[in-house]
Design a protein around this motif. Sequence first.
Motif, PDB file in Angstrom:
ATOM      1  N   LEU A  46      16.508 -12.374 -37.926  1.00 58.73           N
ATOM      2  CA  LEU A  46      15.137 -11.979 -37.600  1.00 58.73           C
ATOM      3  C   LEU A  46      15.055 -10.609 -36.934  1.00 58.73           C
ATOM      4  O   LEU A  46      14.050  -9.919 -37.056  1.00 58.73           O
ATOM      5  N   GLY A  47      16.077 -10.246 -36.175  1.00 58.94           N
ATOM      6  CA  GLY A  47      16.043  -8.969 -35.482  1.00 58.94           C
ATOM      7  C   GLY A  47      15.094  -8.986 -34.293  1.00 58.94           C
ATOM      8  O   GLY A  47      14.537  -7.960 -33.921  1.00 58.94           O
ATOM      9  N   LEU A  48      14.892 -10.153 -33.710  1.00 59.33           N
ATOM     10  CA  LEU A  48      13.999 -10.294 -32.563  1.00 59.33           C
ATOM     11  C   LEU A  48      14.804 -10.647 -31.326  1.00 59.33           C
ATOM     12  O   LEU A  48      15.811 -11.338 -31.403  1.00 59.33           O
ATOM     13  N   LYS A  87       9.600 -16.502 -44.662  1.00 58.02           N
ATOM     14  CA  LYS A  87      10.571 -15.910 -43.744  1.00 58.02           C
ATOM     15  C   LYS A  87      10.374 -14.403 -43.592  1.00 58.02           C
ATOM     16  O   LYS A  87      10.874 -13.814 -42.652  1.00 58.02           O
ATOM     17  N   VAL A  88       9.675 -13.782 -44.536  1.00 62.79           N
ATOM     18  CA  VAL A  88       9.433 -12.344 -44.443  1.00 62.79           C
ATOM     19  C   VAL A  88       8.383 -12.121 -43.364  1.00 62.79           C
ATOM     20  O   VAL A  88       7.248 -12.562 -43.483  1.00 62.79           O
ATOM     21  N   ARG A  89       8.800 -11.451 -42.313  1.00 63.97           N
ATOM     22  CA  ARG A  89       7.962 -11.285 -41.130  1.00 63.97           C
ATOM     23  C   ARG A  89       6.818 -10.317 -41.412  1.00 63.97           C
ATOM     24  O   ARG A  89       7.023  -9.240 -41.947  1.00 63.97           O
ATOM     25  N   THR A  90       5.621 -10.692 -41.016  1.00 61.25           N
ATOM     26  CA  THR A  90       4.455  -9.859 -41.285  1.00 61.25           C
ATOM     27  C   THR A  90       3.882  -9.208 -40.044  1.00 61.25           C
ATOM     28  O   THR A  90       2.931  -8.467 -40.132  1.00 61.25           O
ATOM     29  N   GLY A  91       4.441  -9.463 -38.886  1.00 64.57           N
ATOM     30  CA  GLY A  91       3.884  -8.903 -37.667  1.00 64.57           C
ATOM     31  C   GLY A  91       3.012  -9.918 -36.945  1.00 64.57           C
ATOM     32  O   GLY A  91       2.603  -9.717 -35.820  1.00 64.57           O
ATOM     33  N   ARG A  92       2.732 -11.013 -37.612  1.00 63.08           N
ATOM     34  CA  ARG A  92       1.978 -12.103 -37.009  1.00 63.08           C
ATOM     35  C   ARG A  92       2.937 -13.228 -36.672  1.00 63.08           C
ATOM     36  O   ARG A  92       3.846 -13.513 -37.439  1.00 63.08           O
ATOM     37  N   ALA A  93       2.723 -13.870 -35.561  1.00 63.31           N
ATOM     38  CA  ALA A  93       3.597 -14.971 -35.154  1.00 63.31           C
ATOM     39  C   ALA A  93       3.280 -16.225 -35.956  1.00 63.31           C
ATOM     40  O   ALA A  93       2.120 -16.562 -36.167  1.00 63.31           O
ATOM     41  N   THR A  94       4.314 -16.890 -36.396  1.00 67.90           N
ATOM     42  CA  THR A  94       4.177 -18.181 -37.061  1.00 67.90           C
ATOM     43  C   THR A  94       5.450 -18.977 -36.794  1.00 67.90           C
ATOM     44  O   THR A  94       6.545 -18.404 -36.758  1.00 67.90           O
ATOM     45  N   VAL A  96      22.048 -21.946 -25.843  1.00 70.87           N
ATOM     46  CA  VAL A  96      22.480 -22.126 -27.240  1.00 70.87           C
ATOM     47  C   VAL A  96      21.389 -21.627 -28.199  1.00 70.87           C
ATOM     48  O   VAL A  96      21.680 -20.923 -29.174  1.00 70.87           O
ATOM     49  N   ILE A  97      20.146 -21.980 -27.899  1.00 67.03           N
ATOM     50  CA  ILE A  97      19.030 -21.534 -28.737  1.00 67.03           C
ATOM     51  C   ILE A  97      18.889 -20.020 -28.656  1.00 67.03           C
ATOM     52  O   ILE A  97      18.683 -19.344 -29.670  1.00 67.03           O
ATOM     53  N   GLU A  98      19.033 -19.481 -27.452  1.00 64.78           N
ATOM     54  CA  GLU A  98      18.930 -18.031 -27.262  1.00 64.78           C
ATOM     55  C   GLU A  98      19.982 -17.306 -28.106  1.00 64.78           C
ATOM     56  O   GLU A  98      19.675 -16.330 -28.803  1.00 64.78           O
ATOM     57  N   LYS A  99      21.224 -17.801 -28.101  1.00 63.83           N
ATOM     58  CA  LYS A  99      22.293 -17.192 -28.901  1.00 63.83           C
ATOM     59  C   LYS A  99      21.978 -17.289 -30.396  1.00 63.83           C
ATOM     60  O   LYS A  99      22.204 -16.347 -31.155  1.00 63.83           O
ATOM     61  N   ALA A 100      21.477 -18.442 -30.815  1.00 63.58           N
ATOM     62  CA  ALA A 100      21.140 -18.631 -32.236  1.00 63.58           C
ATOM     63  C   ALA A 100      20.052 -17.646 -32.661  1.00 63.58           C
ATOM     64  O   ALA A 100      20.105 -17.099 -33.770  1.00 63.58           O
ATOM     65  N   LEU A 101      19.075 -17.404 -31.802  1.00 59.47           N
ATOM     66  CA  LEU A 101      18.000 -16.464 -32.128  1.00 59.47           C
ATOM     67  C   LEU A 101      18.529 -15.032 -32.204  1.00 59.47           C
ATOM     68  O   LEU A 101      18.146 -14.267 -33.091  1.00 59.47           O
ATOM     69  N   ILE A 102      19.406 -14.679 -31.269  1.00 55.70           N
ATOM     70  CA  ILE A 102      19.968 -13.327 -31.276  1.00 55.70           C
ATOM     71  C   ILE A 102      20.829 -13.109 -32.517  1.00 55.70           C
ATOM     72  O   ILE A 102      20.781 -12.046 -33.140  1.00 55.70           O
ATOM     73  N   ASN A 103      21.592 -14.126 -32.923  1.00 55.91           N
ATOM     74  CA  ASN A 103      22.476 -14.004 -34.089  1.00 55.91           C
ATOM     75  C   ASN A 103      21.754 -14.174 -35.421  1.00 55.91           C
ATOM     76  O   ASN A 103      22.359 -13.978 -36.470  1.00 55.91           O
ATOM     77  N   SER A 104      20.492 -14.549 -35.381  1.00 60.10           N
ATOM     78  CA  SER A 104      19.748 -14.783 -36.630  1.00 60.10           C
ATOM     79  C   SER A 104      19.418 -13.456 -37.308  1.00 60.10           C
ATOM     80  O   SER A 104      19.603 -12.383 -36.737  1.00 60.10           O
TER      81      SER A 104
END
Length: 185
Positions: free
Chosen positions: A87-89, A26-33, A77-85
Motif C-alpha cells: 500500500l505504501g502507507l 485495491k487500487v487506491r483512489t485517495g479515498r479511504a475504504t 504485528v498488524i503495524e508491521k504487516a501494514l508497513i510491509n504491504s
Amino acid sequence: MIKDIHKDAQSRMHKSIEALRHNLVKVRTGRATSALVDHIKVQSYGSDMPLSQVASVAVTDARSLTITPWDKQMVSVIEKALINSDLGLTPNTAGMTIRINIPALTEERRRELTKVVHSEAEDAKVAIRNIRRDANQQVKDLQKDKQVTEDDVRRSEDDVQKMTDSAIKDVDEVVKAKEQELMAV
C-alpha cells in the motif's frame, strides 16, 4: 450440449469481470475504504489470517482508516504487516488504535494508477478471449465426434463471439468508471 458449453463460458466470463472488479478495489483512489486492507495477512497465533479476522477496520473520514485489534498483542504485528504491504502507507499507533492517513494523490500518481488499471483490464480481456477459445474448441471437438453439424458450430461461434463482445464491453465500462474515480480531484 452446446448450451452447457455456452453457460459455462458465460459464467467464466462473468467471474473474470468480477475478479477485475475485486482487483481494482485495491487500487487506491485517495479515498479511504476498508477494502484497501482486505488483502493484508497478519501472523496470528502461528498462522496467517486476514486483517479483518483479528481487528475491526473502520473508515473514520474520507482520508483515514482506524484499525482496532481485538487482542492487545496484535498491535505491533498488524503495524508491521501494514508497513510491509504494497500500500505504501504509514500507520500511526496510539495505544490500541492504529490510524492510517491516506494522502491526496498527485497528478503523476493518478496517471501511474491509470496504467495499473489498464493493465488489469487487459489481463481480464485476455482471460475472456481464452474462455472464448476454449468454448469454440469444445464445440469443434463435438463436431469431430460427429455430435453436432458444421452449421451448429458456426452458430455457436457467433453466439460465443457475442458473449465475448458483451463481456469486453463490461470490462471497458468497469475501467472507465475506475478511471473517472481516479481522476476526480
